[in-house]
Design an enzyme around this catalytic site. Structure first.
Site, PDB file in Angstrom:
ATOM      1  N   SER A   9       0.905  -1.213  -0.021  1.00  0.00           N
ATOM      2  CA  SER A   9      -0.204  -0.043   0.006  1.00  0.00           C
ATOM      3  C   SER A   9       0.965   1.349   0.224  1.00  0.00           C
ATOM      4  CB  SER A   9      -0.913   0.059   1.088  1.00  0.00           C
ATOM      5  OG  SER A   9      -0.275  -0.176   2.582  1.00  0.00           O
ATOM      6  N   ASP A 167      -5.866   7.228   8.986  1.00  0.00           N
ATOM      7  CA  ASP A 167      -5.642   6.130   9.646  1.00  0.00           C
ATOM      8  C   ASP A 167      -4.925   5.699  10.647  1.00  0.00           C
ATOM      9  OD1 ASP A 167      -3.638   5.533   7.881  1.00  0.00           O
ATOM     10  OD2 ASP A 167      -4.416   4.158   6.794  1.00  0.00           O
ATOM     11  N   HIS A 170      -1.004   4.666   7.372  1.00  0.00           N
ATOM     12  CA  HIS A 170      -0.442   4.877   5.982  1.00  0.00           C
ATOM     13  C   HIS A 170       0.100   6.348   6.157  1.00  0.00           C
ATOM     14  CE1 HIS A 170      -3.164   1.457   5.031  1.00  0.00           C
ATOM     15  NE2 HIS A 170      -1.900   1.026   4.335  1.00  0.00           N
TER      16      HIS A 170
END
Length: 194
Positions: A9, A167, A170
């Protein structure tokens, strides 16, 4: 120059609200500033582990420079270091055999993530370091270049919550800029070989 981002990611840019603030576009912009013409593709996807790299390499096709960011999901899913490192080795070896220069950012130090309880931070940091060291040995053995991103950015992420996205896991746009800055010197070195 065909530049490809592979991995998880972070390589895919999760956490940034704008594509241009993610690793691929930031590195492409940096290389363009040095006079390179860049064709960028991103084969990374959220949740990817080292086991997913082989398929990403196949999907990428012919590339000149591959940047691999992998390891966080291996750590969170307790993949043994020797297993993930071998999978990374094989992906780097395949890329090198196809003529690509390869830069790898090894596993981050997950102890700086806010969700990690303070009592476990030393254990998580040690596990992250052990995993990254196994990856480093594998990358070098396969002929790739290790960018020591975690050394450059871990203290910054630990000290500055704004480098994390909403979040709190990240990177934010600012976090991606910090990672891209840490990756850029190694990417410059391999790009000069093309």
């Amino acid at each position: 120059m065909r530049l490809c981002l592979l991995g998880d990611s972070i390589a895919a840019g999760v956490g940034s609200t704008r594509r241009e603030d993610t690793l691929g576009p930031l590195l492409a912009q940096h290389l363009r500033g040095l006079g390179h013409r860049i064709d960028l593709q991103v084969r990374a996807f959220p949740g990817a582990r080292s086991a997913d790299l082989r398929a990403q390499v196949r999907a990428a096709g012919a590339v000149d420079v591959a940047v691999v960011v992998i390891g966080a999901n291996d750590l969170t899913r307790f993949v043994p270091p020797e297993v993930g490192a071998q999978q990374l080795h094989d992906a780097v070896a395949d890329l090198r055999a196809a003529g690509a220069e390869v830069v790898v950012a090894t596993a981050p130090d997950l102890s700086v993530v806010a969700h990690v309880p303070p009592a476990l931070r030393d254990v998580v940091s040690a596990a992250s370091r052990q995993y990254a060291e196994a990856q480093q040995r594998a990358v070098i053995r396969a002929g790739g270049v290790v960018a020591h991103v975690e050394r450059a950015v871990t203290p910054r992420f630990a000290a500055d919550p704004s480098l994390f996205a909403g979040d709190r896991f990240h990177p934010s746009a600012a976090g991606y800029r910090a990672i891209a800055e840490a990756l850029a010197p190694a990417v410059e070195v391999v790009a000069a070989r093309i």
